[in-house]
Design an enzyme around this catalytic site. Sequence first.
Site, PDB file in Angstrom:
ATOM      1  N   HIS A  39       0.799  -1.228   0.000  1.00 11.06           N
ATOM      2  CA  HIS A  39       0.000   0.000   0.000  1.00 11.06           C
ATOM      3  C   HIS A  39       0.824   1.267   0.000  1.00 11.06           C
ATOM      4  CE1 HIS A  39       1.032   0.013   4.236  1.00 11.06           C
ATOM      5  NE2 HIS A  39       0.602   1.250   4.306  1.00 11.06           N
TER       6      HIS A  39
HETATM    7  C1  UD1 Z   1      -2.325   5.450   5.771  1.00 14.26           C
HETATM    8  C2  UD1 Z   1      -1.071   5.962   6.466  1.00 14.26           C
HETATM    9  C3  UD1 Z   1       0.009   4.911   6.399  1.00 14.26           C
HETATM   10  C4  UD1 Z   1      -0.470   3.582   6.924  1.00 14.26           C
HETATM   11  C5  UD1 Z   1      -1.730   3.188   6.178  1.00 14.26           C
HETATM   12  C6  UD1 Z   1      -2.307   1.881   6.672  1.00 14.26           C
HETATM   13  C7  UD1 Z   1      -0.616   8.377   6.329  1.00 14.26           C
HETATM   14  C8  UD1 Z   1       0.195   9.404   5.656  1.00 14.26           C
HETATM   15  N1  UD1 Z   1      -0.535   7.142   5.809  1.00 14.26           N
HETATM   16  O1  UD1 Z   1      -2.012   5.269   4.394  1.00 14.26           O
HETATM   17  O2  UD1 Z   1       1.109   5.330   7.200  1.00 14.26           O
HETATM   18  O3  UD1 Z   1       0.531   2.610   6.742  1.00 14.26           O
HETATM   19  O4  UD1 Z   1      -2.708   4.228   6.358  1.00 14.26           O
HETATM   20  O5  UD1 Z   1      -3.441   1.514   5.934  1.00 14.26           O
HETATM   21  O6  UD1 Z   1      -1.279   8.659   7.282  1.00 14.26           O
HETATM   22  N2  UD1 Z   1      -9.266   4.738   1.323  1.00 14.26           N
HETATM   23  C9  UD1 Z   1     -10.473   4.087   1.231  1.00 14.26           C
HETATM   24  N3  UD1 Z   1     -11.105   3.720   2.396  1.00 14.26           N
HETATM   25  C10 UD1 Z   1     -10.604   3.995   3.618  1.00 14.26           C
HETATM   26  C11 UD1 Z   1      -9.377   4.678   3.696  1.00 14.26           C
HETATM   27  C12 UD1 Z   1      -8.722   5.039   2.547  1.00 14.26           C
HETATM   28  O7  UD1 Z   1     -10.962   3.817   0.144  1.00 14.26           O
HETATM   29  O8  UD1 Z   1     -11.235   3.640   4.624  1.00 14.26           O
HETATM   30  C13 UD1 Z   1      -8.561   5.089   0.072  1.00 14.26           C
HETATM   31  C14 UD1 Z   1      -8.839   6.482  -0.403  1.00 14.26           C
HETATM   32  O9  UD1 Z   1      -8.838   6.482  -1.799  1.00 14.26           O
HETATM   33  C15 UD1 Z   1      -7.647   7.257   0.075  1.00 14.26           C
HETATM   34  C16 UD1 Z   1      -6.542   6.226  -0.022  1.00 14.26           C
HETATM   35  O10 UD1 Z   1      -7.159   4.992   0.308  1.00 14.26           O
HETATM   36  O11 UD1 Z   1      -7.404   8.385  -0.668  1.00 14.26           O
HETATM   37  C17 UD1 Z   1      -5.393   6.473   0.906  1.00 14.26           C
HETATM   38  O12 UD1 Z   1      -5.840   6.618   2.250  1.00 14.26           O
HETATM   39  P1  UD1 Z   1      -4.931   7.479   3.296  1.00 14.26           P
HETATM   40  O13 UD1 Z   1      -5.486   7.374   4.661  1.00 14.26           O
HETATM   41  O14 UD1 Z   1      -4.697   8.844   2.747  1.00 14.26           O
HETATM   42  O15 UD1 Z   1      -3.528   6.754   3.223  1.00 14.26           O
HETATM   43  P2  UD1 Z   1      -3.140   5.197   3.292  1.00 14.26           P
HETATM   44  O16 UD1 Z   1      -2.504   4.845   2.023  1.00 14.26           O
HETATM   45  O17 UD1 Z   1      -4.281   4.353   3.780  1.00 14.26           O
END
Ligand code: UD1
Length: 369
Positions: free
Chosen positions: A210
Amino acid sequence: MMRSIVLVAGARPNFMKVAPILRALRERSSNLVPSLVHTGQHYDFEMSGVFFEQLGIDAPTVSLQVGSGSHGAQTGRLMSSFEAHLLGLPDLPRGVLVVGDVNSTMACALVATKLGIAVAHVEAGLRSCDRTMPEEINRLVTDAVADLLLVSEPSGLDNLVREGVDPSRIHYVGNVMIDSLIDQLPAARALEMAKQLGVRPREYALVTLHRPSNVDSPERLAALAELVERIAKITTVVFPVHPRTRHKLEELGLAARLAAAPGVRLCAPLGYREFLGAMDTARVVVTDSGGIQEETTHLGVSCITLRSNTERPITITQGTNVLVGDSVEDAWNAVQARLVNPALPAAPIDGWDGRAAHRIIDVLLDRWS
Ligand code: UD1
Protein backbone atom coordinates in the site's frame (compact mmCIF):
# COMPACT_ATOMS: atom_id res chain seq x y z
CA MET A 1 -9.55 14.79 41.22
CA MET A 2 -10.70 13.09 38.01
CA ARG A 3 -8.64 13.97 34.97
CA SER A 4 -9.76 13.40 31.41
CA ILE A 5 -7.39 12.20 28.75
CA VAL A 6 -8.08 11.90 25.04
CA LEU A 7 -6.76 9.01 22.95
CA VAL A 8 -6.59 9.47 19.19
CA ALA A 9 -6.95 6.80 16.50
CA GLY A 10 -7.54 7.44 12.84
CA ALA A 11 -6.18 4.78 10.53
CA ARG A 12 -6.05 1.01 10.43
CA PRO A 13 -2.64 0.61 12.13
CA ASN A 14 -3.81 2.75 15.09
CA PHE A 15 -6.72 0.68 16.32
CA MET A 16 -4.74 -2.31 17.62
CA LYS A 17 -2.51 0.16 19.51
CA VAL A 18 -5.24 2.09 21.34
CA ALA A 19 -7.30 -1.00 22.24
CA PRO A 20 -4.94 -2.41 24.91
CA ILE A 21 -4.34 1.05 26.39
CA LEU A 22 -8.08 1.60 26.82
CA ARG A 23 -8.45 -1.85 28.32
CA ALA A 24 -5.57 -1.35 30.74
CA LEU A 25 -7.05 1.99 31.83
CA ARG A 26 -10.36 0.27 32.47
CA GLU A 27 -8.67 -2.48 34.52
CA ARG A 28 -6.71 -0.08 36.71
CA SER A 29 -8.78 2.11 38.94
CA SER A 30 -7.27 5.55 38.59
CA ASN A 31 -8.34 9.13 38.24
CA LEU A 32 -7.56 9.15 34.50
CA VAL A 33 -10.80 9.09 32.50
CA PRO A 34 -10.23 8.26 28.85
CA SER A 35 -12.24 9.14 25.78
CA LEU A 36 -11.39 8.05 22.26
CA VAL A 37 -11.44 10.29 19.21
CA HIS A 38 -11.67 8.48 15.88
CA THR A 39 -10.56 10.99 13.28
CA GLY A 40 -12.12 9.07 10.40
CA GLN A 41 -8.91 9.05 8.30
CA HIS A 42 -9.94 5.46 7.54
CA TYR A 43 -13.68 4.93 7.27
CA ASP A 44 -14.51 1.74 5.30
CA PHE A 45 -15.83 -1.02 7.59
CA GLU A 46 -12.94 -3.29 6.67
CA MET A 47 -10.36 -0.54 7.39
CA SER A 48 -11.94 0.61 10.65
CA GLY A 49 -15.25 -0.79 12.03
CA VAL A 50 -14.14 -4.42 12.04
CA PHE A 51 -11.21 -3.48 14.30
CA PHE A 52 -13.53 -1.87 16.84
CA GLU A 53 -15.68 -5.01 16.87
CA GLN A 54 -12.87 -7.52 17.13
CA LEU A 55 -10.70 -5.58 19.56
CA GLY A 56 -13.65 -4.73 21.81
CA ILE A 57 -13.04 -0.98 21.68
CA ASP A 58 -16.00 0.49 23.49
CA ALA A 59 -14.75 3.72 24.99
CA PRO A 60 -16.98 6.69 24.31
CA THR A 61 -15.97 7.44 20.76
CA VAL A 62 -16.19 10.77 19.02
CA SER A 63 -16.00 10.54 15.27
CA LEU A 64 -14.54 13.45 13.33
CA GLN A 65 -15.11 11.93 9.88
CA VAL A 66 -12.30 13.78 8.14
CA GLY A 67 -12.01 11.22 5.33
CA SER A 68 -9.40 11.04 2.57
CA GLY A 69 -7.58 13.78 0.70
CA SER A 70 -4.18 15.17 -0.23
CA HIS A 71 -1.76 15.49 2.67
CA GLY A 72 -2.37 19.22 3.04
CA ALA A 73 -6.15 18.96 2.79
CA GLN A 74 -6.42 15.93 5.09
CA THR A 75 -4.02 17.34 7.69
CA GLY A 76 -5.83 20.67 7.64
CA ARG A 77 -9.21 19.01 8.18
CA LEU A 78 -7.76 16.82 10.92
CA MET A 79 -6.39 19.85 12.74
CA SER A 80 -9.46 22.05 12.54
CA SER A 81 -11.84 19.21 13.49
CA PHE A 82 -9.72 18.02 16.42
CA GLU A 83 -9.21 21.58 17.68
CA ALA A 84 -12.97 22.24 17.55
CA HIS A 85 -13.57 19.01 19.44
CA LEU A 86 -11.09 19.88 22.22
CA LEU A 87 -12.40 23.43 22.54
CA GLY A 88 -15.96 22.11 22.74
CA LEU A 89 -15.19 20.00 25.82
CA PRO A 90 -16.26 21.36 29.24
CA ASP A 91 -12.56 21.49 30.23
CA LEU A 92 -9.41 20.89 28.24
CA PRO A 93 -8.08 17.37 28.89
CA ARG A 94 -5.02 16.70 31.06
CA GLY A 95 -3.33 15.05 28.11
CA VAL A 96 -3.70 13.73 24.58
CA LEU A 97 -2.22 10.36 23.63
CA VAL A 98 -1.40 9.63 20.00
CA VAL A 99 -0.05 6.41 18.50
CA GLY A 100 2.02 5.50 15.45
CA ASP A 101 2.95 7.70 12.51
CA VAL A 102 -0.10 8.44 10.37
CA ASN A 103 -1.37 11.90 9.47
CA SER A 104 -3.90 11.77 12.33
CA THR A 105 -1.03 11.22 14.80
CA MET A 106 0.89 14.30 13.72
CA ALA A 107 -2.11 16.59 13.19
CA CYS A 108 -3.65 15.88 16.61
CA ALA A 109 -0.29 16.14 18.41
CA LEU A 110 0.23 19.60 16.88
CA VAL A 111 -3.26 20.79 17.82
CA ALA A 112 -2.97 19.60 21.42
CA THR A 113 0.45 21.06 21.99
CA LYS A 114 -0.63 24.46 20.61
CA LEU A 115 -3.52 24.46 23.07
CA GLY A 116 -1.02 23.86 25.87
CA ILE A 117 -2.15 20.25 26.42
CA ALA A 118 0.49 17.63 27.21
CA VAL A 119 1.02 15.01 24.49
CA ALA A 120 2.16 11.41 24.83
CA HIS A 121 3.42 9.60 21.71
CA VAL A 122 3.26 5.82 21.64
CA GLU A 123 5.86 4.36 19.24
CA ALA A 124 8.19 7.33 19.60
CA GLY A 125 11.73 7.46 18.27
CA LEU A 126 11.35 5.20 15.23
CA ARG A 127 13.28 6.61 12.25
CA SER A 128 13.61 5.37 8.69
CA CYS A 129 15.86 8.39 7.97
CA ASP A 130 13.95 8.66 4.67
CA ARG A 131 12.17 11.99 4.48
CA THR A 132 10.39 11.04 1.27
CA MET A 133 8.13 8.86 3.44
CA PRO A 134 5.15 10.81 4.76
CA GLU A 135 5.30 8.75 7.95
CA GLU A 136 8.90 9.87 8.65
CA ILE A 137 7.78 13.51 8.63
CA ASN A 138 4.90 12.57 10.92
CA ARG A 139 7.30 10.83 13.33
CA LEU A 140 9.76 13.72 13.44
CA VAL A 141 7.05 16.35 14.00
CA THR A 142 5.16 14.31 16.59
CA ASP A 143 8.29 13.52 18.59
CA ALA A 144 9.39 17.15 18.44
CA VAL A 145 6.23 18.36 20.21
CA ALA A 146 5.31 15.40 22.45
CA ASP A 147 6.06 15.68 26.16
CA LEU A 148 6.18 11.92 26.76
CA LEU A 149 8.01 9.76 24.26
CA LEU A 150 6.95 6.14 24.77
CA VAL A 151 9.39 3.87 22.97
CA SER A 152 8.69 0.42 21.49
CA GLU A 153 12.10 -0.92 20.42
CA PRO A 154 15.73 -0.21 21.36
CA SER A 155 16.52 1.81 18.20
CA GLY A 156 13.90 4.34 19.31
CA LEU A 157 15.95 5.10 22.42
CA ASP A 158 19.18 5.47 20.42
CA ASN A 159 17.53 7.81 17.91
CA LEU A 160 16.03 10.09 20.54
CA VAL A 161 19.27 10.25 22.53
CA ARG A 162 21.19 11.02 19.32
CA GLU A 163 18.72 13.82 18.59
CA GLY A 164 19.52 15.33 22.00
CA VAL A 165 16.09 14.75 23.57
CA ASP A 166 15.95 15.31 27.33
CA PRO A 167 16.00 11.82 28.89
CA SER A 168 13.18 12.79 31.28
CA ARG A 169 10.81 12.75 28.29
CA ILE A 170 11.81 9.24 27.15
CA HIS A 171 10.29 6.00 28.51
CA TYR A 172 10.90 2.51 27.16
CA VAL A 173 7.52 0.77 27.39
CA GLY A 174 7.74 -1.91 24.70
CA ASN A 175 5.39 -2.69 21.87
CA VAL A 176 1.71 -2.16 22.53
CA MET A 177 0.72 -3.67 19.17
CA ILE A 178 2.15 -6.96 20.44
CA ASP A 179 -0.24 -6.70 23.42
CA SER A 180 -3.12 -6.96 20.94
CA LEU A 181 -1.43 -9.74 19.01
CA ILE A 182 -0.90 -11.86 22.14
CA ASP A 183 -4.44 -11.19 23.30
CA GLN A 184 -6.07 -12.06 19.98
CA LEU A 185 -3.87 -14.91 18.75
CA PRO A 186 -6.01 -17.74 20.21
CA ALA A 187 -9.16 -16.32 18.57
CA ALA A 188 -7.23 -15.78 15.33
CA ARG A 189 -5.99 -19.40 15.35
CA ALA A 190 -9.50 -20.69 16.03
CA LEU A 191 -10.62 -19.16 12.71
CA GLU A 192 -8.41 -21.65 10.81
CA MET A 193 -7.74 -19.05 8.17
CA ALA A 194 -5.75 -21.32 5.88
CA LYS A 195 -8.80 -23.53 5.56
CA GLN A 196 -11.06 -20.52 4.99
CA LEU A 197 -8.72 -19.21 2.31
CA GLY A 198 -8.50 -22.61 0.63
CA VAL A 199 -4.75 -22.97 1.19
CA ARG A 200 -2.55 -25.26 3.24
CA PRO A 201 -0.77 -23.97 6.36
CA ARG A 202 2.87 -23.00 5.59
CA GLU A 203 2.30 -23.49 1.87
CA TYR A 204 1.35 -19.98 0.82
CA ALA A 205 2.78 -16.49 0.56
CA LEU A 206 0.80 -13.62 2.06
CA VAL A 207 1.25 -10.32 0.20
CA THR A 208 0.27 -6.76 1.18
CA LEU A 209 1.12 -3.55 -0.63
CA HIS A 210 0.00 0.00 0.00
CA ARG A 211 2.93 2.37 0.30
CA PRO A 212 2.84 5.29 -2.16
CA SER A 213 6.44 4.46 -3.19
CA ASN A 214 5.25 1.03 -4.37
CA VAL A 215 1.75 1.59 -5.66
CA ASP A 216 1.57 5.17 -6.95
CA SER A 217 4.04 4.69 -9.82
CA PRO A 218 2.51 2.64 -12.65
CA GLU A 219 5.88 1.09 -13.60
CA ARG A 220 6.65 0.03 -10.06
CA LEU A 221 3.18 -1.35 -9.43
CA ALA A 222 3.23 -3.26 -12.72
CA ALA A 223 6.61 -4.78 -11.79
CA LEU A 224 5.27 -5.81 -8.38
CA ALA A 225 2.13 -7.31 -9.95
CA GLU A 226 4.45 -9.36 -12.17
CA LEU A 227 6.38 -10.44 -9.08
CA VAL A 228 3.11 -11.64 -7.51
CA GLU A 229 2.33 -13.69 -10.63
CA ARG A 230 5.84 -15.13 -10.60
CA ILE A 231 5.60 -16.14 -6.92
CA ALA A 232 2.21 -17.71 -7.63
CA LYS A 233 3.89 -20.10 -10.05
CA ILE A 234 5.79 -21.68 -7.15
CA THR A 235 3.40 -21.20 -4.21
CA THR A 236 -0.14 -19.91 -3.74
CA VAL A 237 -0.34 -16.17 -3.08
CA VAL A 238 -2.98 -14.70 -0.78
CA PHE A 239 -3.23 -10.94 -1.46
CA PRO A 240 -5.69 -8.83 0.56
CA VAL A 241 -5.78 -5.55 -1.36
CA HIS A 242 -5.67 -2.15 0.40
CA PRO A 243 -8.11 0.40 -1.10
CA ARG A 244 -5.30 2.67 -2.32
CA THR A 245 -3.74 -0.29 -4.15
CA ARG A 246 -7.08 -1.51 -5.49
CA HIS A 247 -7.75 1.89 -7.09
CA LYS A 248 -4.31 1.95 -8.70
CA LEU A 249 -4.50 -1.66 -9.93
CA GLU A 250 -7.90 -0.94 -11.45
CA GLU A 251 -6.64 2.23 -13.16
CA LEU A 252 -3.85 0.23 -14.78
CA GLY A 253 -6.11 -2.66 -15.77
CA LEU A 254 -4.03 -4.98 -13.58
CA ALA A 255 -6.72 -5.98 -11.09
CA ALA A 256 -8.56 -8.29 -13.50
CA ARG A 257 -5.30 -9.80 -14.72
CA LEU A 258 -4.12 -10.59 -11.20
CA ALA A 259 -7.53 -11.93 -10.20
CA ALA A 260 -7.40 -14.32 -13.15
CA ALA A 261 -3.80 -15.42 -12.57
CA PRO A 262 -3.54 -19.06 -11.46
CA GLY A 263 -2.42 -19.36 -7.85
CA VAL A 264 -3.32 -15.77 -6.91
CA ARG A 265 -6.12 -15.27 -4.36
CA LEU A 266 -7.08 -11.59 -4.34
CA CYS A 267 -9.40 -10.53 -1.54
CA ALA A 268 -10.66 -7.43 0.27
CA PRO A 269 -8.65 -6.22 3.28
CA LEU A 270 -9.03 -8.76 6.08
CA GLY A 271 -10.20 -8.08 9.63
CA TYR A 272 -7.65 -7.95 12.43
CA ARG A 273 -8.12 -11.54 13.54
CA GLU A 274 -8.38 -12.90 10.02
CA PHE A 275 -5.14 -11.22 9.00
CA LEU A 276 -3.35 -12.35 12.15
CA GLY A 277 -4.49 -15.91 11.50
CA ALA A 278 -3.38 -15.71 7.86
CA MET A 279 0.03 -14.37 8.89
CA ASP A 280 0.50 -16.99 11.59
CA THR A 281 0.38 -19.91 9.14
CA ALA A 282 1.99 -18.26 6.10
CA ARG A 283 5.24 -19.67 4.72
CA VAL A 284 6.40 -16.18 3.89
CA VAL A 285 4.95 -12.67 4.06
CA VAL A 286 5.83 -10.10 1.39
CA THR A 287 4.88 -6.57 2.44
CA ASP A 288 5.66 -2.87 2.59
CA SER A 289 3.85 -2.36 5.91
CA GLY A 290 5.58 -1.22 9.09
CA GLY A 291 3.47 -3.11 11.62
CA ILE A 292 3.56 -6.40 9.73
CA GLN A 293 7.36 -6.44 9.98
CA GLU A 294 6.92 -6.45 13.77
CA GLU A 295 4.04 -8.91 13.89
CA THR A 296 5.90 -11.47 11.76
CA THR A 297 8.96 -11.03 13.98
CA HIS A 298 6.92 -11.86 17.05
CA LEU A 299 5.33 -14.85 15.28
CA GLY A 300 8.66 -16.09 13.89
CA VAL A 301 7.34 -15.93 10.31
CA SER A 302 9.63 -14.94 7.40
CA CYS A 303 8.99 -11.42 6.16
CA ILE A 304 10.31 -9.85 2.97
CA THR A 305 9.94 -6.09 3.01
CA LEU A 306 9.63 -4.25 -0.29
CA ARG A 307 11.46 -1.17 0.94
CA SER A 308 15.04 0.14 1.09
CA ASN A 309 14.91 1.07 4.76
CA THR A 310 13.00 0.32 7.91
CA GLU A 311 12.23 2.35 11.01
CA ARG A 312 11.97 -1.00 12.82
CA PRO A 313 15.55 -2.38 12.60
CA ILE A 314 15.00 -4.89 15.41
CA THR A 315 13.00 -6.96 12.91
CA ILE A 316 16.16 -7.29 10.81
CA THR A 317 18.56 -8.07 13.65
CA GLN A 318 16.13 -10.70 14.94
CA GLY A 319 16.52 -12.47 11.59
CA THR A 320 12.87 -12.72 10.53
CA ASN A 321 12.75 -9.71 8.20
CA VAL A 322 14.81 -8.81 5.14
CA LEU A 323 14.79 -5.58 3.14
CA VAL A 324 14.94 -5.99 -0.62
CA GLY A 325 14.81 -2.33 -1.66
CA ASP A 326 13.62 -1.43 -5.14
CA SER A 327 14.87 -4.56 -6.81
CA VAL A 328 12.12 -6.93 -7.87
CA GLU A 329 14.83 -9.47 -8.68
CA ASP A 330 16.15 -9.31 -5.11
CA ALA A 331 12.59 -9.76 -3.84
CA TRP A 332 12.16 -12.81 -6.06
CA ASN A 333 15.45 -14.30 -4.84
CA ALA A 334 14.53 -13.62 -1.21
CA VAL A 335 11.14 -15.32 -1.64
CA GLN A 336 12.77 -18.39 -3.16
CA ALA A 337 15.39 -18.51 -0.41
CA ARG A 338 12.76 -18.18 2.33
CA LEU A 339 10.62 -20.92 0.84
CA VAL A 340 13.58 -23.25 1.25
CA ASN A 341 14.92 -21.82 4.53
CA PRO A 342 12.21 -20.11 6.55
CA ALA A 343 13.10 -17.75 9.40
CA LEU A 344 13.82 -19.29 12.77
CA PRO A 345 11.64 -18.15 15.66
CA ALA A 346 13.01 -14.86 16.94
CA ALA A 347 14.39 -14.43 20.44
CA PRO A 348 12.11 -12.54 22.85
CA ILE A 349 12.40 -8.75 22.61
CA ASP A 350 12.38 -6.60 25.72
CA GLY A 351 8.86 -5.25 26.22
CA TRP A 352 7.14 -7.24 23.45
CA ASP A 353 5.40 -9.27 26.11
CA GLY A 354 1.73 -8.30 26.26
CA ARG A 355 2.27 -5.78 29.10
CA ALA A 356 3.26 -2.62 27.20
CA ALA A 357 -0.11 -0.94 27.79
CA HIS A 358 0.31 -1.36 31.54
CA ARG A 359 3.76 0.22 31.40
CA ILE A 360 2.24 3.11 29.43
CA ILE A 361 -0.41 3.58 32.13
CA ASP A 362 2.34 3.55 34.78
CA VAL A 363 4.00 6.48 33.01
CA LEU A 364 0.71 8.35 32.55
CA LEU A 365 -0.24 7.86 36.20
CA ASP A 366 3.14 9.12 37.29
CA ARG A 367 3.08 12.18 35.03
CA TRP A 368 -0.56 13.08 34.43
CA SER A 369 -2.66 11.95 37.37
C1 UD1 B 1 -2.32 5.45 5.77
C2 UD1 B 1 -1.07 5.96 6.47
C3 UD1 B 1 0.01 4.91 6.40
C4 UD1 B 1 -0.47 3.58 6.92
C5 UD1 B 1 -1.73 3.19 6.18
C6 UD1 B 1 -2.31 1.88 6.67
C7 UD1 B 1 -0.62 8.38 6.33
C8 UD1 B 1 0.19 9.40 5.66
N1 UD1 B 1 -0.54 7.14 5.81
O1 UD1 B 1 -2.01 5.27 4.39
O2 UD1 B 1 1.11 5.33 7.20
O3 UD1 B 1 0.53 2.61 6.74
O4 UD1 B 1 -2.71 4.23 6.36
O5 UD1 B 1 -3.44 1.51 5.93
O6 UD1 B 1 -1.28 8.66 7.28
N2 UD1 B 1 -9.27 4.74 1.32
C9 UD1 B 1 -10.47 4.09 1.23
N3 UD1 B 1 -11.11 3.72 2.40
C10 UD1 B 1 -10.60 4.00 3.62
C11 UD1 B 1 -9.38 4.68 3.70
C12 UD1 B 1 -8.72 5.04 2.55
O7 UD1 B 1 -10.96 3.82 0.14
O8 UD1 B 1 -11.24 3.64 4.62
C13 UD1 B 1 -8.56 5.09 0.07
C14 UD1 B 1 -8.84 6.48 -0.40
O9 UD1 B 1 -8.84 6.48 -1.80
C15 UD1 B 1 -7.65 7.26 0.08
C16 UD1 B 1 -6.54 6.23 -0.02
O10 UD1 B 1 -7.16 4.99 0.31
O11 UD1 B 1 -7.40 8.38 -0.67
C17 UD1 B 1 -5.39 6.47 0.91
O12 UD1 B 1 -5.84 6.62 2.25
P1 UD1 B 1 -4.93 7.48 3.30
O13 UD1 B 1 -5.49 7.37 4.66
O14 UD1 B 1 -4.70 8.84 2.75
O15 UD1 B 1 -3.53 6.75 3.22
P2 UD1 B 1 -3.14 5.20 3.29
O16 UD1 B 1 -2.50 4.84 2.02
O17 UD1 B 1 -4.28 4.35 3.78
